[in-house]
Design a protein around this motif. Structure first.
Motif, PDB file in Angstrom:
ATOM      1  N   VAL A   3       0.873  -1.177   0.000  1.00 55.33           N
ATOM      2  CA  VAL A   3       0.000   0.000   0.000  1.00 55.33           C
ATOM      3  C   VAL A   3       0.912   1.229   0.000  1.00 55.33           C
ATOM      4  CG1 VAL A   3      -1.991  -0.958   1.234  1.00 55.33           C
ATOM      5  CG2 VAL A   3      -0.040  -0.112   2.527  1.00 55.33           C
ATOM      6  N   PRO A   4       0.414   2.355  -0.433  1.00 55.13           N
ATOM      7  CA  PRO A   4       1.258   3.561  -0.340  1.00 55.13           C
ATOM      8  C   PRO A   4       1.698   3.771   1.115  1.00 55.13           C
ATOM      9  CG  PRO A   4      -0.736   4.011  -1.586  1.00 55.13           C
ATOM     10  CD  PRO A   4      -0.906   2.648  -1.003  1.00 55.13           C
ATOM     11  N   TYR A   5       2.926   4.223   1.280  1.00 59.50           N
ATOM     12  CA  TYR A   5       3.473   4.314   2.639  1.00 59.50           C
ATOM     13  C   TYR A   5       4.337   5.566   2.746  1.00 59.50           C
ATOM     14  CZ  TYR A   5       5.858   2.704   6.890  1.00 59.50           C
ATOM     15  OH  TYR A   5       6.362   2.596   8.159  1.00 59.50           O
ATOM     16  N   ALA A   6       3.729   6.622   3.263  1.00 61.63           N
ATOM     17  CA  ALA A   6       4.402   7.920   3.272  1.00 61.63           C
ATOM     18  C   ALA A   6       5.682   7.979   4.104  1.00 61.63           C
ATOM     19  CB  ALA A   6       3.421   8.982   3.749  1.00 61.63           C
ATOM     20  N   PRO A   7       5.753   7.356   5.294  1.00 62.55           N
ATOM     21  CA  PRO A   7       6.974   7.536   6.086  1.00 62.55           C
ATOM     22  C   PRO A   7       8.179   6.772   5.557  1.00 62.55           C
ATOM     23  CG  PRO A   7       5.147   6.684   7.444  1.00 62.55           C
ATOM     24  CD  PRO A   7       4.734   6.576   6.024  1.00 62.55           C
ATOM     25  N   LEU A   8       7.999   5.978   4.481  1.00 63.00           N
ATOM     26  CA  LEU A   8       9.074   5.077   4.044  1.00 63.00           C
ATOM     27  C   LEU A   8      10.451   5.747   3.975  1.00 63.00           C
ATOM     28  CD1 LEU A   8       9.783   2.200   2.939  1.00 63.00           C
ATOM     29  CD2 LEU A   8       9.588   3.194   0.673  1.00 63.00           C
ATOM     30  N   LEU A   9      10.540   6.873   3.277  1.00 60.79           N
ATOM     31  CA  LEU A   9      11.854   7.497   3.066  1.00 60.79           C
ATOM     32  C   LEU A   9      12.554   7.818   4.383  1.00 60.79           C
ATOM     33  CD1 LEU A   9      11.679  10.011   0.095  1.00 60.79           C
ATOM     34  CD2 LEU A   9      13.015   7.927   0.269  1.00 60.79           C
ATOM     35  N   SER A  10      11.764   8.233   5.373  1.00 66.88           N
ATOM     36  CA  SER A  10      12.362   8.590   6.673  1.00 66.88           C
ATOM     37  C   SER A  10      12.963   7.368   7.370  1.00 66.88           C
ATOM     38  CB  SER A  10      11.311   9.181   7.602  1.00 66.88           C
ATOM     39  OG  SER A  10      10.792  10.338   7.046  1.00 66.88           O
ATOM     40  N   TYR A  11      12.530   6.183   6.949  1.00 68.83           N
ATOM     41  CA  TYR A  11      13.013   4.969   7.617  1.00 68.83           C
ATOM     42  C   TYR A  11      14.110   4.255   6.817  1.00 68.83           C
ATOM     43  CZ  TYR A  11       8.770   5.529  10.455  1.00 68.83           C
ATOM     44  OH  TYR A  11       7.792   6.016  11.282  1.00 68.83           O
ATOM     45  N   LEU A  12      14.544   4.838   5.700  1.00 67.78           N
ATOM     46  CA  LEU A  12      15.523   4.141   4.870  1.00 67.78           C
ATOM     47  C   LEU A  12      16.953   4.600   5.158  1.00 67.78           C
ATOM     48  CD1 LEU A  12      13.681   3.775   1.440  1.00 67.78           C
ATOM     49  CD2 LEU A  12      13.778   2.201   3.376  1.00 67.78           C
ATOM     50  N   ASP A  13      17.207   4.992   6.386  1.00 67.23           N
ATOM     51  CA  ASP A  13      18.580   5.388   6.721  1.00 67.23           C
ATOM     52  C   ASP A  13      19.332   4.254   7.422  1.00 67.23           C
ATOM     53  OD1 ASP A  13      17.119   5.487   9.033  1.00 67.23           O
ATOM     54  OD2 ASP A  13      18.083   7.296   9.819  1.00 67.23           O
ATOM     55  N   VAL A  14      18.782   3.049   7.384  1.00 68.64           N
ATOM     56  CA  VAL A  14      19.475   1.899   7.999  1.00 68.64           C
ATOM     57  C   VAL A  14      20.742   1.610   7.196  1.00 68.64           C
ATOM     58  CG1 VAL A  14      19.240  -0.525   8.617  1.00 68.64           C
ATOM     59  CG2 VAL A  14      17.242   0.948   8.604  1.00 68.64           C
ATOM     60  N   GLY A  15      21.838   1.310   7.883  1.00 76.90           N
ATOM     61  CA  GLY A  15      23.109   1.051   7.214  1.00 76.90           C
ATOM     62  C   GLY A  15      23.037  -0.159   6.291  1.00 76.90           C
ATOM     63  N   ILE A  16      23.722  -0.048   5.153  1.00 74.88           N
ATOM     64  CA  ILE A  16      23.745  -1.156   4.189  1.00 74.88           C
ATOM     65  C   ILE A  16      24.926  -2.076   4.536  1.00 74.88           C
ATOM     66  CG2 ILE A  16      23.962  -1.774   1.746  1.00 74.88           C
ATOM     67  CD1 ILE A  16      21.385  -0.210   2.487  1.00 74.88           C
ATOM     68  N   VAL A  17      24.636  -3.363   4.649  1.00 74.94           N
ATOM     69  CA  VAL A  17      25.677  -4.331   5.048  1.00 74.94           C
ATOM     70  C   VAL A  17      26.161  -5.108   3.824  1.00 74.94           C
ATOM     71  CG1 VAL A  17      24.654  -4.539   7.346  1.00 74.94           C
ATOM     72  CG2 VAL A  17      24.032  -6.191   5.592  1.00 74.94           C
ATOM     73  N   PRO A  18      27.399  -5.615   3.884  1.00 72.27           N
ATOM     74  CA  PRO A  18      27.944  -6.342   2.724  1.00 72.27           C
ATOM     75  C   PRO A  18      27.386  -7.767   2.645  1.00 72.27           C
ATOM     76  CG  PRO A  18      29.580  -6.177   4.475  1.00 72.27           C
ATOM     77  CD  PRO A  18      28.363  -5.480   4.975  1.00 72.27           C
ATOM     78  N   LYS A  19      26.659  -8.050   1.575  1.00 70.94           N
ATOM     79  CA  LYS A  19      25.999  -9.344   1.424  1.00 70.94           C
ATOM     80  C   LYS A  19      27.017 -10.499   1.459  1.00 70.94           C
ATOM     81  CE  LYS A  19      23.259 -12.014  -1.794  1.00 70.94           C
ATOM     82  NZ  LYS A  19      23.035 -12.344  -3.180  1.00 70.94           N
ATOM     83  N   ALA A  20      28.072 -10.371   0.662  1.00 70.66           N
ATOM     84  CA  ALA A  20      29.002 -11.496   0.525  1.00 70.66           C
ATOM     85  C   ALA A  20      29.617 -11.862   1.881  1.00 70.66           C
ATOM     86  CB  ALA A  20      30.091 -11.138  -0.471  1.00 70.66           C
TER      87      ALA A  20
END
Lengths: 512, 329
Positions: free
Chosen positions: A149-166
């Motif tokens: 569904v549309p989700y307005a707060p999404l951008l504010s929650y996308l500051d989680v650190g990106i981890v190395p998959k490998a």
């Protein structure tokens, strides 16, 4: 809604987000920051305490970063667009490398978010991204988020650190040995004592000016303030004791920052409790809380008396939404209308011969909260309520008591409220994962859903104001205060940009 | 002598076993779920339950205790829940700092306590006696926590002489640096150590000084002291060679007993002075409900305490030849 961010704008935004307004040459090589607790983990997907958030913000980069005024600005994602209300596409910055030299790709972003939304992974952040249906890599530098569904707060929650998959799939425990793409790398971690970070010379935005940042754990607020005054620490910030704040503010040797924060201190009124199930009873109790005295005398004005669940700094705030005022006479009348009356000479309120008993609880680590609870007990006793207090340490109070819904009235707080959704949906929606007081109100649910799904600001504003009005009226929460944010630093660090979450990126501006 | 030490070391086993059981039972009683702490407030009840099962927290208490004791017998203290490392590794990395602090505090306390006690007893009734005992009264009454904050306020904040937090190089490194021409490393080591050791040792110093004074006064009234004086020995020689030697016997066992209190006090001192030892680790472990780590630390403290008491008994015998260490008392 479509939002395309141009490259020069991105660069400007990133520089604004990461640079303080001083000449970087002033930044000393080694900076020591006092903190109150150790981090629980340095895996950003599992972080849940303030120290972990603050340390991870230095070690990792998120898709976005939240600026000083809490607007999402580019970080790993150079730009993004929103081709449909339920689709977000992020274009990643090129040439970003992890601390071990491996390049960051869309696969790392996909891996990070897929693990967060996987229920088995138990990420605390999962509750904030539940509307995300899937995360996919379109190519090596493009990631698509598809929402249910549309989700307005999404951008504010996308500051989680990106981890190395490998590395993570290869078995590296990044909770203890983190590898990110951020400006600082972990150099040493003495549990319960200090986290030492060193500069990432290959950081994509330029090598940081500070060569090392050490986060030193001093649990006691006053001892931490003293270590700062003695020159053993260069920066301290909330939580600090009101008495220390007053003293440090008057000391001209230091640079003070005292402003509104992003937290609330509130009373959780358990609506599943037979006595507190009636909103009128909750209203009567709220009328017995001498908010002005608590905030003015116990918190010495460092925090601000709250009017509703919305922070004054938020776009959703409205001063017209108000919780009941302190009114002992009114409370007495309301209690009498509910059948609670003084029937014999002992001054205690009784109904059907039974006295009105109430337990107010908090945790022992915060002396101001303990004092506030003791004061509330005294006022309630005067009003004829047989009030008891219960103080226990944080693990007993949180995991063994409030989270189990065993409380009647509990005093605690919420931090990092970057969006009104962050303090309402999980906490007070009928299905909310943090709804420990079992509050259920379809009208509020509808407003909170609307707040998440409206993609225009006026729509969201109307939804959250409506929700705040319901909460101030029904009182599953009584918000005692808006927490202040305080920071003191040594002038040798220059003029540092303020981040109300206490993030320390201002210390790692690129060296000149 | 050797057999005595051997027997005492063997006695450590039931002591430690008792400690393990008591700690285990206490930890069963305190509320707070390690699985819920690990996963955070937003974890679902099912997730918490899964982790509880994985950590073995679901099993009955006697199964868990049995399992723990069996592992312990093989030298395995388990894994720290939050640090994902063997408990023994975590403890050993912090033990040195706490032992260093406690030993120096005990040393300071012994020297200061004996000096104060001797001064007071040998000048009984004078202003020196009153002053020394007033100081002792202060030392006994002041909680470590408060004294620590006051010391840092005075010496670090107002005077700026000593650092308020942290630890210099570890003792062996500092000593090595001192003899290899880097005295500043040693000075730095001392400057960090002094305030925490003073805060930690003040109470013990006060207790010791009172005991030394009482014990000296008792010995001073005995016949052999009068004889020594009448033989024309100098007062100093009487005090140090005859009186003190006899008066110190109860003091030595008191010093051993105080070591236990010092280890407890280290928990508070370390958290005020940011001293990276076992005390700071204890607070972190308790606030996270890291059960294996709390058990490991408690056991380590118990063994340390028992070993120090053994050392005290050996010193006791060395000081007083009348005591024979033939068997376990």
């Amino acid at each position: 809604m479509r939002a395309i961010v141009s490259a020069p704008l991105v660069l400007a935004a990133v520089l604004t987000a990461t640079t303080p307004g001083v000449s970087y040459a002033e930044m000393p090589k080694a900076v020591r920051v006092g903190i109150d607790v150790d981090a629980g983990t340095l895996d950003p997907r599992l972080a849940r305490d303030t120290t972990a958030f603050r340390a991870n913000d230095l070690i990792y980069d998120g898709l976005v970063q939240l600026s000083q005024d809490l607007k999402p600005v580019p970080d790993i994602a150079e730009s993004w667009d929103n081709p449909a209300p339920t689709v977000w596409v992020f274009h990643l910055r090129k040439g970003v490398k992890f601390h071990d030299g491996a390049p960051l790709t869309a696969e790392d972003v996909v891996f990070t978010y897929r693990s967060i939304i996987d229920p088995k992974f138990n990420a605390p952040y999962r509750a904030l991204v539940t509307p995300v249906a899937s995360v996919d890599a379109i190519d090596a530098s493009t990631v698509k988020f598809t929402l249910e569904v549309p989700y307005a707060p999404l951008l504010s929650y996308l500051d989680v650190g990106i981890v190395p998959k490998a590395l993570v799939e290869g078995g590296r425990d990044i909770a203890l040995k983190p590898i990110g793409t951020g400006p600082m790398k972990l150099a040493a971690w003495q549990r319960g004592a200090s986290i030492k970070l060193e500069a990432n010379a290959d950081y994509w935005a330029g090598a940081p000016a500070a060569k090392t940042i050490e986060l030193v754990v001093i649990g006691d607020n006053t001892a931490r303030a003293q270590a700062f005054e003695a020159g053993d620490l260069d920066l301290i910030q909330s939580p600090l004791s009101p008495q220390d704040i007053k003293r440090l503010q008057a000391d001209r040797r230091f640079v003070p920052t005292v402003q509104a924060g992003l937290g609330i201190t509130y009373l959780n009124l358990n609506t599943a409790d037979p006595i507190l199930a009636d909103p009128k009873m909750r209203r009567a109790l709220a009328m017995l809380i001498d908010q002005k005295t608590i905030v003015g005398k116990i918190y010495e004005g460092v925090d601000q008396a709250a009017t509703s669940i919305l922070l004054p700094s938020s776009w959703a705030y409205s001063p017209e939404i108000k919780q009941p005022d302190f009114d002992p006479e009114g409370a007495r009348a309301l209690l009498a209308s509910l059948g609670w009356k003084v029937s014999n000479g002992d001054g205690l309120l009784r109904k059907d011969g039974k006295p009105l008993k109430l337990t107010i609880a908090t945790h022992s680590e915060d002396p101001n909260r303990v004092q506030a609870v003791e004061f509330m007990q005294a006022v309630m006793k005067q009003a004829g309520i047989q009030a008891e207090i219960q103080i226990s340490d944080w693990p007993s109070f949180s995991t063994g008591y409030v989270q189990q819904g065993k409380h009647q009235v509990a005093l605690l707080g919420w931090l990092n409220l970057v969006d009104p959704d962050r303090v309402s949906y999980g906490q007070l929606h009928t299905d909310g994962s943090l709804n420990w007081g079992k509050y259920a109100n379809p009208a509020l649910d509808a407003l909170l859903d609307a707040g998440r799904q409206s993609l225009d600001l006026p729509g969201r504003q109307a939804a959250y104001r409506g929700a705040a009005r319901v909460i101030a009226d029904e009182l599953p929460y009584y918000v005692l205060s808006y927490q202040g944010y305080q920071r003191f630093h040594n002038p040798k660090l220059g003029e540092l940009q303020v981040n109300p979450r206490g993030y320390l990126r201002a210390l790692v501006a690129p060296a000149k | 002598m050797l057999s005595y030490v051997g027997q005492r070391l063997v006695l450590l086993i039931p002591t430690a076993a008792g400690m393990v059981v008591v700690t285990f039972c206490l930890l069963l009683l305190i509320p707070g779920d390690p699985a819920a702490m690990l996963l955070g407030p937003e974890a679902s009840p099912e997730a918490i339950q899964r982790l509880r099962t994985a950590l073995g927290l679901d099993a009955s208490w006697y199964m868990r205790l049995g399992d723990y004791v069996l592992r312990l017998a093989q030298g395995d203290m388990g894994m720290s829940l939050f640090q994902n490392e063997p408990v023994s590794t975590v403890i050993f990395s912090r033990l040195g700092a706490t032992v260093e602090l406690a030993v120096v505090a005990l040393l300071l306390a012994s020297i200061a306590g004996i000096a104060l006690g001797v001064a007071a007893a040998s000048r009984q009734g004078t202003m020196i006696d009153v002053g020394a005992m007033l100081l002792a009264q202060l030392g006994v009454s002041m909680p470590i926590y408060w004294l620590g904050i006051l010391l840092a306020l005075f010496f670090s904040v107002h005077l700026g002489w000593l650092p308020a937090i942290g630890r210099g190089a570890p003792l062996p490194d500092a000593l090595l640096a001192a003899v290899t021409g880097e005295p500043e490393v040693f000075v730095n080591f001392l400057s960090h150590l002094f305030l925490p050791a003073l805060a930690l040792g003040a109470n013990a110093a006060a207790v010791i000084s009172r005991l030394v004074r009482a014990s000296m006064l008792e010995v001073l009234s005995e016949d052999f002291v009068r004889t020594a004086h009448s033989k024309g020995l100098r007062p100093h020689r009487v005090i140090f060679a005859h009186v003190l030697r006899n008066a110190l016997l109860p003091v030595i066992s008191m010093i051993g007993l105080r070591f236990g209190a010092l280890l407890g006090g280290a928990v508070l001192t370390e958290s005020i002075f940011g001293w990276p030892g076992l005390g700071q680790l204890t607070i972190a472990a308790i606030s996270q409900r890291d059960l294996p780590l709390i058990q490991g630390i408690t056991l380590t403290f118990a063994i340390l305490f028992a070993l120090v008491n053994l050392a005290v008994d050996l010193i006791y015998a060395a000081v007083d030849p009348r005591i024979r260490l033939g068997g376990v008392p």
